[in-house]
Every structure is written in structure tokens, then in C-alpha cells.
Motif scaffolding. Structure first.
Motif, PDB file in Angstrom:
ATOM      1  N   VAL A 512       0.844  -1.187   0.000  1.00  0.00           N
ATOM      2  CA  VAL A 512       0.000   0.000   0.000  1.00  0.00           C
ATOM      3  C   VAL A 512       0.883   1.241   0.000  1.00  0.00           C
ATOM      4  N   GLU A 513       0.553   2.166  -0.885  1.00  0.00           N
ATOM      5  CA  GLU A 513       1.301   3.427  -0.920  1.00  0.00           C
ATOM      6  C   GLU A 513       1.111   4.161   0.408  1.00  0.00           C
ATOM      7  N   ARG A 514       2.202   4.599   0.990  1.00  0.00           N
ATOM      8  CA  ARG A 514       2.152   5.210   2.313  1.00  0.00           C
ATOM      9  C   ARG A 514       2.121   6.736   2.177  1.00  0.00           C
ATOM     10  N   TYR A 515       1.095   7.351   2.767  1.00  0.00           N
ATOM     11  CA  TYR A 515       0.990   8.805   2.792  1.00  0.00           C
ATOM     12  C   TYR A 515       0.115   9.188   3.990  1.00  0.00           C
ATOM     13  N   PRO A 516       0.261  10.399   4.497  1.00  0.00           N
ATOM     14  CA  PRO A 516      -0.500  10.799   5.691  1.00  0.00           C
ATOM     15  C   PRO A 516      -1.981  11.024   5.361  1.00  0.00           C
ATOM     16  N   VAL A 517      -2.842  10.628   6.288  1.00  0.00           N
ATOM     17  CA  VAL A 517      -4.283  10.843   6.151  1.00  0.00           C
ATOM     18  C   VAL A 517      -4.837  11.283   7.505  1.00  0.00           C
ATOM     19  N   THR A 518      -6.025  11.856   7.445  1.00  0.00           N
ATOM     20  CA  THR A 518      -6.767  12.196   8.662  1.00  0.00           C
ATOM     21  C   THR A 518      -8.067  11.398   8.640  1.00  0.00           C
ATOM     22  N   VAL A 519      -8.224  10.523   9.641  1.00  0.00           N
ATOM     23  CA  VAL A 519      -9.418   9.684   9.739  1.00  0.00           C
ATOM     24  C   VAL A 519     -10.450  10.422  10.583  1.00  0.00           C
ATOM     25  N   VAL A 520     -11.653  10.543  10.043  1.00  0.00           N
ATOM     26  CA  VAL A 520     -12.720  11.266  10.724  1.00  0.00           C
ATOM     27  C   VAL A 520     -13.903  10.314  10.907  1.00  0.00           C
ATOM     28  N   CYS A 521     -14.389  10.207  12.147  1.00  0.00           N
ATOM     29  CA  CYS A 521     -15.587   9.418  12.443  1.00  0.00           C
ATOM     30  C   CYS A 521     -16.514  10.289  13.279  1.00  0.00           C
ATOM     31  N   SER A 522     -17.715  10.496  12.785  1.00  0.00           N
ATOM     32  CA  SER A 522     -18.650  11.413  13.450  1.00  0.00           C
ATOM     33  C   SER A 522     -19.415  10.707  14.563  1.00  0.00           C
ATOM     34  N   ARG A 523     -20.229  11.469  15.279  1.00  0.00           N
ATOM     35  CA  ARG A 523     -21.010  10.896  16.377  1.00  0.00           C
ATOM     36  C   ARG A 523     -22.076   9.936  15.873  1.00  0.00           C
ATOM     37  N   LEU A 524     -22.536  10.118  14.645  1.00  0.00           N
ATOM     38  CA  LEU A 524     -23.533   9.221  14.072  1.00  0.00           C
ATOM     39  C   LEU A 524     -22.897   8.022  13.374  1.00  0.00           C
ATOM     40  N   GLY A 525     -21.552   7.927  13.440  1.00  0.00           N
ATOM     41  CA  GLY A 525     -20.877   6.752  12.908  1.00  0.00           C
ATOM     42  C   GLY A 525     -20.506   6.823  11.447  1.00  0.00           C
ATOM     43  N   TRP A 526     -20.410   8.016  10.854  1.00  0.00           N
ATOM     44  CA  TRP A 526     -19.974   8.153   9.466  1.00  0.00           C
ATOM     45  C   TRP A 526     -18.455   8.316   9.463  1.00  0.00           C
ATOM     46  N   ILE A 527     -17.770   7.448   8.681  1.00  0.00           N
ATOM     47  CA  ILE A 527     -16.313   7.434   8.709  1.00  0.00           C
ATOM     48  C   ILE A 527     -15.759   7.731   7.323  1.00  0.00           C
ATOM     49  N   ARG A 528     -14.572   8.379   7.278  1.00  0.00           N
ATOM     50  CA  ARG A 528     -13.892   8.706   6.016  1.00  0.00           C
ATOM     51  C   ARG A 528     -12.415   8.939   6.313  1.00  0.00           C
ATOM     52  N   ALA A 529     -11.609   8.874   5.254  1.00  0.00           N
ATOM     53  CA  ALA A 529     -10.175   9.137   5.362  1.00  0.00           C
ATOM     54  C   ALA A 529      -9.834  10.285   4.418  1.00  0.00           C
ATOM     55  N   MET A 530      -9.422  11.415   4.998  1.00  0.00           N
ATOM     56  CA  MET A 530      -9.100  12.606   4.213  1.00  0.00           C
ATOM     57  C   MET A 530      -7.589  12.663   4.020  1.00  0.00           C
ATOM     58  N   ARG A 531      -7.193  12.817   2.764  1.00  0.00           N
ATOM     59  CA  ARG A 531      -5.761  12.806   2.462  1.00  0.00           C
ATOM     60  C   ARG A 531      -5.087  14.032   3.075  1.00  0.00           C
ATOM     61  N   GLY A 532      -3.903  13.790   3.633  1.00  0.00           N
ATOM     62  CA  GLY A 532      -3.135  14.879   4.235  1.00  0.00           C
ATOM     63  C   GLY A 532      -3.470  15.044   5.714  1.00  0.00           C
ATOM     64  N   THR A 533      -2.773  15.985   6.326  1.00  0.00           N
ATOM     65  CA  THR A 533      -2.972  16.272   7.750  1.00  0.00           C
ATOM     66  C   THR A 533      -3.773  17.558   7.891  1.00  0.00           C
ATOM     67  N   ILE A 534      -4.881  17.468   8.593  1.00  0.00           N
ATOM     68  CA  ILE A 534      -5.741  18.645   8.812  1.00  0.00           C
ATOM     69  C   ILE A 534      -5.369  19.260  10.150  1.00  0.00           C
ATOM     70  N   GLU A 535      -4.845  20.451  10.096  1.00  0.00           N
ATOM     71  CA  GLU A 535      -4.361  21.100  11.321  1.00  0.00           C
ATOM     72  C   GLU A 535      -5.508  21.586  12.196  1.00  0.00           C
ATOM     73  N   ASN A 536      -6.573  22.059  11.585  1.00  0.00           N
ATOM     74  CA  ASN A 536      -7.693  22.610  12.346  1.00  0.00           C
ATOM     75  C   ASN A 536      -8.931  21.745  12.149  1.00  0.00           C
ATOM     76  N   PRO A 537      -9.237  20.822  13.099  1.00  0.00           N
ATOM     77  CA  PRO A 537     -10.405  19.931  12.942  1.00  0.00           C
ATOM     78  C   PRO A 537     -11.720  20.682  12.831  1.00  0.00           C
ATOM     79  N   ALA A 538     -11.762  21.933  13.290  1.00  0.00           N
ATOM     80  CA  ALA A 538     -13.015  22.690  13.221  1.00  0.00           C
ATOM     81  C   ALA A 538     -13.422  22.960  11.774  1.00  0.00           C
ATOM     82  N   GLU A 539     -12.495  22.852  10.833  1.00  0.00           N
ATOM     83  CA  GLU A 539     -12.797  23.102   9.434  1.00  0.00           C
ATOM     84  C   GLU A 539     -13.531  21.930   8.772  1.00  0.00           C
TER      85      GLU A 539
END
Length: 747
Positions: A512-539
């Protein structure tokens, strides 16, 4: 019907619906268990199978005779013994004839009885059948009062309660069935090995203790399946399964490497696991190949005739064959789990799970009873014949007088009895002789037969009086049966035992190609992987009515651990998560998360990491992350929760001490070494809680002090000396220091 028109003997009475349903359902459940689904430990047969064999015996369908249409057999079974549908009876008959389903077929079939691909058999009007030698061994002695008989369903005929069973059918052919609230699953075994173990058991003293699983496994090497294969379970697993009567075994297909020109090779599968349909197996492999989930496999061909031959072509000749097969074993039914659940009906008709020793002992006791009953039956026949012979010898002394009495006397029987001092039975036998047979009587033959029968009577009397002689006789019978059924192509062991090769899990996975991601899982259980590092989660944007729950920084090659409130742990590959475009997907599409179960934690798996699992009632233990990693969507049960308890969470180990906070505002500190390390369980008592719950847990280094968040003012606090709160595990602790959060949580 009105009250006035009801009959005088009205028996209608009010009954609670609950009681009526319970009574009727219990009757149905017992009928299903005893008369349909579970085999008898003595002959290993269910009622429909037993009735089939007995009906075929009555039709004289022995191995030396001819075949008869299966429709005739099914008709006799339905009409005389088994008033159910013809399809059910014919299905049972077909299975008894399939050499890929039965290790030792009980029916010799002629025609199309189906195949290993799962194709249906021909209709019963086209197929023919007769009994096999094994079936005749099961029926041997049935006309010699060896077993009890009972009335059939309408009282017009008699059927055997159990067969004499001179063959250990239960373990040799196995059994499977699902009843109400219970099931049975017994794989086939090698008859030669079973008979060897039984001969050894019969040769032991009657007062000897029941044999152990270790002693029995010196004779029985494990399941021996009609389709062969390789069993890859350690001996300890076999011992535990046979000791308890429950367990499972890993069974793999047998394969071999065929070398081709120019350094190429192909793999040929010659035996597939028991009860796996070859056509579905090929379809599944082809489906995975089309989905590119088998990166090491290039092509698949089914070149089978009557013998199995699946050809697997590697994508490259540089792929090690062991690695290719390991990938197929992990993803297809080329490897299966073979369940063992020896739930059977004992001699009293009670369903229970038996160990291997109990099953063999019950069969041995049945054969002992059959031997006694057959010996008594034979003794009665011998004594009757001896009585007749004594009469013949008396009559032989004066045949002319016998003939005169018969010719001249109106009542010859009492005259014969008085003249020759005969019993009524002897006189009746003489009168029933034809004249020409009377003239052929020879004294030497009569005396010789009497001597032989007298010697046989003495042997039978000694046998019935001495249990050691009966056990010796059984040992001889088992050894003779072993010679008959334990050799040749039928008796040769087909399933071998071996150890699975050690293959690295990483080698089976695609890079698997290795690169940084930000994994986000909401309170309702929706999950996704956003490419790169997100410095401000409020965005990060969420669906309307949803909000932030877990935001993790990870690498695309990482794995995530999901800890659910029911004590199960799931594993997710980051590279398999939906992309960051949109709001992602419900996590329930990736794991089998029960409805209403809360996700307590989502974290990146650390190869050398450890977690402390704790429940609200104060139980817990330490688990290594690599040991609790789940391999399937169903996850893995890690914490066994007691009734009324719930999982508090999984806390990372970041020090050598544990700090516990109770809802009673008490604090306890003790060394982490006091907790057991295990992969599953309830754990031990962490903190003694009275009218309170465990509120939080934290691991820390005492040299660095114990820290916690402030009471809403954003300022954290640190407790440099934790000595006053040190104590032994499972104690109550003491009141927390001033300034400890009123939420009873460290952060």
C-alpha cells in the motif's frame, strides 16, 4: 355452538395461552430431538436411517442379491415405518449411498446419486439400491433377539428400537443435525482405528477407569474424511476437543506442485475439504480473481473428471507456491473449520454431549448387551435341539415300536410319552418327522450332534457367567471387524495430519502506498479518510445534525481498532476507508456492528501497543493489541461482560502504574503488573466499589506524577506524590485530593 346445543359430556376447559403454548412446543421440541435430528450413540443412526436399512433387509437387498428401485424401498419405508414425505426419505437414502458424504456408505447405489459438485440425484424411479457389507454388519443378529422391537406408527408391524451395530457407525460415518435448541456435528473417523481402540478397551479389566483422551489418541489419529484433505490442528487441540466433546478442526485441501517447461509451474488441488461443493468453490475463486483480490493467482481451470483436479496458475513463476496457497486458504473454502459437537442420544434416549471416551464406552456397553442377548437366544435354541435329540435317540432304539404306536394308537403323543419316557416337546418332534426321515436316523450322527451341542451349551453358559470371557469375545470380534473394514482401499486413512507452514501475514497483503491521512468518524458513525494532515479539525464539515467524535492522524498503511460497548473489537484498514469527498459512509458497512451498540474508542493499531480494558463494575485486564486484532467483519469478542455490566473503555498503556477513579470520588493507584495479560475474558477486580461505578482509568509513570484536566477552567493539575493513594488491587482506595474534577475523570 350455543350452550344449549353443546354435548352433555363437554370437556372444554379454560387454559392460559402461555401454558398451552409451552406444553405443545415442548412436545414438538422433544419429538424433533429424539425422533428426527439426533443420532443414537449405539448405532449412530437417526430413525429414518434405521428404518431404511431394516426395510431393505426385509426386501432381501443384501450385497449378494440384486438391486431394487429406490421408489420401491421408499414406498416400503413410508408405508410400514416412517409416515412422512417421500422426498425426505429419498434424501436420506441418497446420502447413505454417496461415497463423498459417507466415509463407509451403507447403501450401494446404482444410477445417478449426485456428485461432489452439488448436482442433484436422479428421481427415485430411475435409481436402484441394495445394502453394503457395512450395513449388513449393523444388522447382524437382528433376528436373534439382539435388540428390542416396538410397534410401528399404526401397530400393524414391528420395528427395531436400535440396531445390533457390529460396526462403530456413529464415529465412523459421523452425523449432523439441527434440533430445537441443540445440534450435533460429528465428523467421520477411520473404522480401523476405532476398532483398534475398542479392542484395546475390551481387553482391559472391567474395573478399569474410563480411558483418557491421551490413551485413545494413541489409536485414533483424528477425523478421517471421505474426501481426504489435510488436518492442521496441534495435538493439544485434538485432545481438548475429544476430552470435552466440543471443538473444531482446521481442514485444508490437498495440493501438489507440477513443474512445467521454462521454469514455470502450476498447482493442482486433488482433494477438497469435506462437504464443500466443488462448483461453488470454483465460482468463488473465479469471483475473487475477477475482483483482483487474489493478486498472486493468474488463472484457474477445473479439469476434474470423477477425480478432483483444480489447476491454479500463479501470476508469476517467482511466486512461492506455499505463499499462493496460503492466500487461497485464507480467502476461500480451500480451508474450512470442521466442527465437533458430540451431542447424541444415550441408551436411555436422553440427549447430551459426550466425550470420545464416553461414546466408545456406550458403544462397548451396547455390544456387550447384544452379545449377552444373542448368547441367551442361542442357548435356548441349543437346549431345545438337545431335548429333541434326546427324544430321537430314545426313539431310535425301537423304531418299529414308534411306527406301530403311530399307526395303531388314536392318540399317539401320550402313548409315545408313556412308552419311551418322552417330554411333550420330544414327542411332538418325533410325530412331526416324515417317515423317510425317521428311517434315515443314524445313531452316530445323532450322538455326534448331541456332543457338539452339549459342548456349545457349556461354552455359552461359561460365557454368560464370566464377564472377562465376554470381554475377550468382544475383543476377538473387534479384531475380526478391523481386518474386514480396516484394510484395502475402503479402510485406508484418507485424511492426513500435518502442521501448517508459517507464512508472514505481510507477505500476503498487497503493498500500500504510504501517505499521511486524517481519519474522521462522526457521532452518528460516518467514517472517512481525508488525504493529508488537517491542522484545524473545526474546518471539517459534517452532515446536518451530526458532529465531531474521532479525528485521528494516521498513515494510509495503518490499521484502526474499533472498540464497541459490547466488548467486541473490530479492525479496519485505513486504505479501505471511503475517501474524504462527501461525508463518508456509515461504519456499519465495514464492520458488523450491532444496532444500538456505541463505539467507545477508535485508535490506530500500535504493533507493540497494549491496552487496559475496564468495565464499569470494576473488572479489567491488559491485552496486547496484536493479539486482539480481528480478521473478519464480525470482529472479535475480547471482554466477557457480566449481566448488568458495561465496558468503560480501552485505555492505552503509557506507564507502569494504574490510577482508578470511582464515581464515589475515590482514587486508587497500584502497579500495572498486578493485572493479568490476556486476549479475552472478564478480567479481575480492579477496584472494590460499593454503591458506585468505575468512572475513569489512566496509566502513568509515578516519577512524572499523576495529571488531570481542570474543572472547566482549562488548567490541568499534577499530583507529584501519589503515595497516600497507593494500595493493592481490588481495594477501595481513598478520597481523591482537593481539586480533582467533580466529573471523576482524568481528562
Amino acid at each position: 355452538m350455543s350452550r344449549a346445543t353443546q354435548p352433555a359430556n363437554d370437556t372444554v376447559r379454560p387454559v392460559n395461552l402461555k401454558d398451552a403454548l409451552s406444553e405443545r412446543y415442548l412436545a414438538y421440541a422433544l419429538s424433533t430431538i429424539t425422533a428426527r435430528s439426533l443420532p443414537d450413540v449405539r448405532d449412530g443412526l437417526k430413525p429414518v436411517q434405521r428404518r431404511l436399512l431394516y426395510a431393505m433387509l426385509q426386501l432381501r437387498l443384501d450385497p449378494q442379491g440384486g438391486f431394487k428401485k429406490c421408489a420401491r424401498v421408499v414406498g416400503d419405508v413410508i408405508g410400514k415405518f416412517h409416515p412422512h414425505g417421500d422426498a425426505a426419505v429419498y434424501d436420506a437414502l441418497v446420502r447413505l449411498a454417496q461415497d463423498f458424504a459417507q466415509r463407509y456408505p451403507l447403501v450401494d447405489g446404482q444410477g445417478n446419486f449426485g456428485n461432489i459438485d452439488g448436482d442433484n440425484p436422479a428421481a427415485m424411479r430411475y435409481t436402484e439400491s441394495r445394502l453394503t457389507t457395512v450395513a449388513m454388519a449393523l444388522l447382524d443378529g437382528i433376528d436373534e433377539d439382539a435388540v428390542d422391537f416396538r410397534d410401528n406408527y399404526d401397530g400393524s408391524d414391528r420395528e427395531p428400537v436400535v440396531l445390533p451395530a457390529a460396526f462403530p457407525n456413529l464415529l465412523a460415518n459421523g452425523a449432523s443435525g439441527i434440533a430445537v435448541g441443540m445440534a450435533t456435528s460429528i465428523p467421520p473417523h477411520n473404522a480401523g482405528e476405532l476398532l483398534s481402540a475398542l479392542a484395546w478397551m475390551a481387553g482391559r479389566a472391567a474395573t478399569a477407569l474410563q480411558p483418557t483422551a491421551e490413551e485413545l489418541l494413541k489409536h485414533i489419529k483424528g477425523p478421517d474424511l471421505p474426501t481426504g484433505g489435510i488436518l492442521i490442528e496441534p495435538e493439544t487441540t485434538l485432545l481438548e476437543a475429544y476430552r470435552t466433546g466440543r471443538g473444531s478442526f482446521r481442514l485444508r485441501a490437498r495440493w501438489e506442485k507440477e513443474d512445467l517447461p521454462y521454469g514455470q509451474y502450476q498447482i493442482v488441488v486433488t482433494e477438497i475439504p469435506y462437504q464443500v461443493q466443488k462448483s461453488r468453490l470454483v465460482e468463488r475463486i473465479a469471483e475473487l480473481l475477477g475482483q483482483k483480490k487474489l493478486p498472486l493467482l493468474g488463472d484457474l481451470r477445473d479439469e476434474s473428471t470423477e477425480a478432483v483436479r483444480l489447476v491454479l496458475v500463479p501470476k508469476s513463476r517467482s511466486v512461492p507456491p506455499e505463499l499462493l496457497m496460503e492466500q487461497l486458504f485464507r480467502t476461500t473454502d480451500l480451508e474450512v473449520r470442521l466442527p465437533l459437537n458430540m451431542n447424541v442420544l444415550d441408551a436411555a434416549g436422553t440427549p447430551r454431549v459426550m466425550s470420545l471416551a464416553e461414546v466408545l464406552s456406550a458403544y462397548l456397553a451396547h455390544r456387550m448387551e447384544v452379545l449377552v442377548r444373542r448368547s441367551r437366544y442361542r442357548l435356548a435354541k441349543v437346549e431345545d435341539r438337545l431335548e429333541v435329540l434326546e427324544g430321537y435317540l430314545k426313539a431310535f432304539l425301537d423304531l418299529d415300536e414308534v411306527i406301530r404306536i403311530i399307526r395303531e394308537e388314536d392318540e399317539p403323543k401320550p402313548a409315545l410319552m408313556a412308552r419311551f419316557d418322552l417330554t411333550e416337546r420330544q414327542a411332538e418332534a418325533i410325530l412331526n418327522l416324515r417317515l423317510r426321515n425317521l428311517r434315515k436316523l443314524e445313531e452316530m450322527e445323532l450322538r455326534g450332534e448331541r456332543e457338539r451341542l452339549a459342548a456349545e451349551r457349556q461354552d455359552l453358559l461359561e460365557l454368560l457367567a464370566d464377564e472377562s470371557k465376554r470381554r475377550a469375545r468382544l475383543k476377538e470380534e473387534f479384531q475380526a471387524a478391523r481386518k474386514q473394514f480396516g484394510g484395502g482401499a475402503l479402510g485406508r486413512r484418507r485424511t492426513t495430519l500435518a502442521e501448517a507452514p508459517v507464512v508472514s501475514l505481510e507477505a500476503l497483503e498487497e503493498p500500500v502506498e504510504r501517505y499521511p491521512v486524517t481519519v474522521v468518524c462522526s457521532r452518528l458513525g460516518w467514517i472517512r479518510a481525508m488525504r493529508g494532515t488537517i491542522e484545524n479539525p473545526a474546518e471539517i464539515k459534517y452532515k446536518e445534525g451530526d458532529s465531531e467524535r474521532f479525528v485521528l492522524r494516521a498513515q494510509s498503511s495503518d490499521k484502526l481498532m474499533v472498540v464497541a460497548g459490547n466488548g467486541r473489537v473490530y479492525t479496519l484498514a485505513v486504505d479501505k476507508l471511503p475517501s474524504g469527498r462527501g461525508h463518508g459512509e456509515p461504519i456499519s458497512l465495514s464492520i458488523d456492528l450491532e444496532k444500538g451498540v456505541e463505539i467507545l474508542d477508535l485508535r490506530v493499531v500500535r504493533p507493540d501497543g497494549r491496552l487496559v480494558f475496564a468495565t464499569r463494575k470494576g473488572f479489567g485486564f491488559v491485552a496486547e493489541e496484536k493479539e486482539i486484532e480481528a480478521q473478519t467483519r464480525a470482529g472479535r469478542q475480547v471482554v466477557n461482560l457480566a449481566e448488568g455490566d458495561s465496558l468503560l473503555g480501552a485505555f492505552p498503556v503509557e506507564g507502569d502504574h494504574v490510577a482508578l477513579a470511582g464515581s464515589n470520588h475515590k482514587l486508587l493507584v497500584f502497579p500495572l503488573a498486578e493485572l493479568p495479560v490476556q486476549a479475552r475474558g472478564k478480567g479481575v477486580t480492579l477496584m472494590k466499589l460499593k454503591d458506585a461505578e468505575l468512572a475513569d482509568l489512566k496509566t502513568f509513570d509515578p516519577a512524572q506524577g499523576l495529571t488531570w484536566a481542570g474543572n472547566g477552567n482549562g488548567k490541568g493539575k499534577r499530583l507529584a506524590d501519589v503515595t497516600p493513594w497507593r494500595g493493592a488491587r481490588a481495594t477501595t482506595g481513598r478520597m481523591a485530593p482537593p481539586g480533582f474534577p467533580k466529573s471523576h475523570r482524568f481528562g
